[in-house]
Design an enzyme around this catalytic site. Structure first.
Site, PDB file in Angstrom:
ATOM      1  N   GLY A  15       0.785  -1.235   0.000  1.00  0.00           N
ATOM      2  CA  GLY A  15       0.000   0.000   0.000  1.00  0.00           C
ATOM      3  C   GLY A  15       0.814   1.280   0.000  1.00  0.00           C
ATOM      4  N   SER A  16       2.049   1.240  -0.536  1.00  0.00           N
ATOM      5  CA  SER A  16       2.815   2.494  -0.547  1.00  0.00           C
ATOM      6  C   SER A  16       2.146   3.519  -1.465  1.00  0.00           C
ATOM      7  CB  SER A  16       4.271   2.255  -0.940  1.00  0.00           C
ATOM      8  OG  SER A  16       4.337   1.624  -2.182  1.00  0.00           O
ATOM      9  N   ASN A  17       1.601   3.071  -2.585  1.00  0.00           N
ATOM     10  CA  ASN A  17       0.890   4.000  -3.471  1.00  0.00           C
ATOM     11  C   ASN A  17      -0.418   4.478  -2.848  1.00  0.00           C
ATOM     12  OD1 ASN A  17       2.283   4.401  -6.179  1.00  0.00           O
ATOM     13  ND2 ASN A  17       2.478   2.192  -5.867  1.00  0.00           N
ATOM     14  N   LEU A  88      -4.436  -6.886  -7.502  1.00  0.00           N
ATOM     15  CA  LEU A  88      -3.993  -8.006  -8.332  1.00  0.00           C
ATOM     16  C   LEU A  88      -5.110  -8.843  -8.939  1.00  0.00           C
ATOM     17  CD1 LEU A  88      -0.842  -9.139  -6.344  1.00  0.00           C
ATOM     18  CD2 LEU A  88      -1.091  -7.408  -8.123  1.00  0.00           C
ATOM     19  N   ILE A  91     -10.580  -6.877 -12.692  1.00  0.00           N
ATOM     20  CA  ILE A  91     -11.826  -6.150 -12.422  1.00  0.00           C
ATOM     21  C   ILE A  91     -12.933  -6.787 -13.267  1.00  0.00           C
ATOM     22  CG2 ILE A  91     -12.983  -3.905 -12.602  1.00  0.00           C
ATOM     23  CD1 ILE A  91     -10.860  -4.020 -10.407  1.00  0.00           C
ATOM     24  N   ASN A 105      -5.537   2.608 -13.244  1.00  0.00           N
ATOM     25  CA  ASN A 105      -4.560   1.642 -12.712  1.00  0.00           C
ATOM     26  C   ASN A 105      -3.137   2.176 -12.898  1.00  0.00           C
ATOM     27  OD1 ASN A 105      -3.540  -0.898 -11.720  1.00  0.00           O
ATOM     28  ND2 ASN A 105      -3.072  -1.469 -13.836  1.00  0.00           N
ATOM     29  N   HIS A 107       0.693   0.646 -13.500  1.00  0.00           N
ATOM     30  CA  HIS A 107       1.427  -0.579 -13.830  1.00  0.00           C
ATOM     31  C   HIS A 107       2.922  -0.270 -13.809  1.00  0.00           C
ATOM     32  CE1 HIS A 107       1.871  -4.607 -15.434  1.00  0.00           C
ATOM     33  NE2 HIS A 107       2.825  -4.118 -16.208  1.00  0.00           N
ATOM     34  N   ASP A 148      -4.553  -4.708 -18.338  1.00  0.00           N
ATOM     35  CA  ASP A 148      -3.519  -3.771 -18.792  1.00  0.00           C
ATOM     36  C   ASP A 148      -3.696  -3.280 -20.233  1.00  0.00           C
ATOM     37  OD1 ASP A 148      -2.270  -4.063 -16.314  1.00  0.00           O
ATOM     38  OD2 ASP A 148      -1.108  -5.780 -17.010  1.00  0.00           O
TER      39      ASP A 148
HETATM   40  C1  GAR Z   1       3.250  -1.205  -7.422  1.00  0.00           C
HETATM   41  O1  GAR Z   1       4.576  -1.210  -7.886  1.00  0.00           O
HETATM   42  C2  GAR Z   1       2.275  -1.229  -8.596  1.00  0.00           C
HETATM   43  O2  GAR Z   1       2.738  -0.545  -9.711  1.00  0.00           O
HETATM   44  C3  GAR Z   1       2.207  -2.696  -8.863  1.00  0.00           C
HETATM   45  O3  GAR Z   1       2.167  -3.312  -7.606  1.00  0.00           O
HETATM   46  C4  GAR Z   1       2.940  -2.509  -6.694  1.00  0.00           C
HETATM   47  C5  GAR Z   1       2.110  -2.293  -5.452  1.00  0.00           C
HETATM   48  O4  GAR Z   1       2.876  -1.712  -4.443  1.00  0.00           O
HETATM   49  N1  GAR Z   1       1.045  -3.033  -9.657  1.00  0.00           N
HETATM   50  C6  GAR Z   1       1.032  -4.030 -10.541  1.00  0.00           C
HETATM   51  O5  GAR Z   1       1.986  -4.765 -10.725  1.00  0.00           O
HETATM   52  C7  GAR Z   1      -0.280  -4.168 -11.317  1.00  0.00           C
HETATM   53  N2  GAR Z   1      -0.145  -5.103 -12.387  1.00  0.00           N
HETATM   54  P1  GAR Z   1       2.195  -0.952  -3.232  1.00  0.00           P
HETATM   55  O6  GAR Z   1       1.144  -1.891  -2.614  1.00  0.00           O
HETATM   56  O7  GAR Z   1       3.323  -0.698  -2.269  1.00  0.00           O
HETATM   57  O8  GAR Z   1       1.570   0.305  -3.762  1.00  0.00           O
END
Ligand code: GAR
Length: 191
Positions: A15-17, A88, A91, A105, A107, A148
């Site tokens: 969940g950093s984003n 992951l 949808i 999203n 990616h 994607d």
């Molecule tokens: C992020 O790097 C995001 O871009 C990726 O998962 C990570 C989640 O990190 N998403 C995908 O790979 C989607 N296909 P986070 O939970 O720390 O935000």
């Protein structure tokens, strides 16, 4: 004053984003993160939401098979936009139809390369590394019912040095995510 635009974040991981988005919109005049949902009950993303006093919900396999209850709840909560931040599961088509061009999203690669089922997180960076790519980056895009493949909103690139390896690539890509995602979400929503 018109009501704020209400955003739900879906995520499966650390969940950093999501945390970055929550912080970005915490005192925003027009946009608020109203709900955080995860398919993983233990995911750290839910803790970030709870810390920020944002309600959470678990997305179950039953929701995935039939998302009508979830859609009703999104309507009840007047959610306008969905942002996928490391989510992951695919949808479901019904949910895409309920939010046409209103699901965003992020990616961790330069789509259309390194996308599709199974391409997430470190798997993406390992594939980019194995192919000896000279650059990678992020893609922020609308979501449709195919993994994607929705229209691209924004991309940012980073160069790859010979000895970066998957971890080094991930570090550079994550820095791009943190720098850009909230601003691109904001400008897309407010367009
Ligand atoms: C992020 O790097 C995001 O871009 C990726 O998962 C990570 C989640 O990190 N998403 C995908 O790979 C989607 N296909 P986070 O939970 O720390 O935000």
């Amino acid at each position: 004053m018109s009501p704020k635009i209400r955003v739900a974040i879906f995520g499966s991981g650390t969940g950093s984003n999501a945390k970055n988005l929550i912080q970005h919109f915490a005192h925003h005049a027009n946009v608020e993160v109203s709900w955080v949902l995860s398919n993983k009950p233990q995911a750290l993303i839910l803790q970030h939401a709870t810390d920020a006093k944002i309600p959470t919900r678990i997305i179950t396999k039953e929701d995935q098979a039939n998302c009508s209850t979830l859609i009703s709840e999104l309507r009840e909560r007047k959610i306008d936009w969905i942002v996928l931040a490391g989510y992951l599961w695919k949808i479901p088509a019904e949910l895409c139809a309920e939010f046409p061009n209103k699901i965003i999203n992020i990616h961790p690669a330069l789509l259309p390369k390194y996308g599709g089922k199974g391409m997430y997180g470190h798997f993406v960076h390992e594939a980019v590394n194995a192919a000896n790519e000279k650059e990678s980056g992020i893609t922020i895009h609308f979501v449709n019912e195919h993994y994607d493949e929705g229209n691209i909103i924004f991309q940012a690139k980073c160069s790859i040095d010979e000895n970066d390896g998957p971890e080094g690539i991930e570090k550079k890509v994550r820095a791009l995510e943190i720098a850009h995602f909230p601003h691109i979400v904001e400008s897309t929503i407010l367009l």
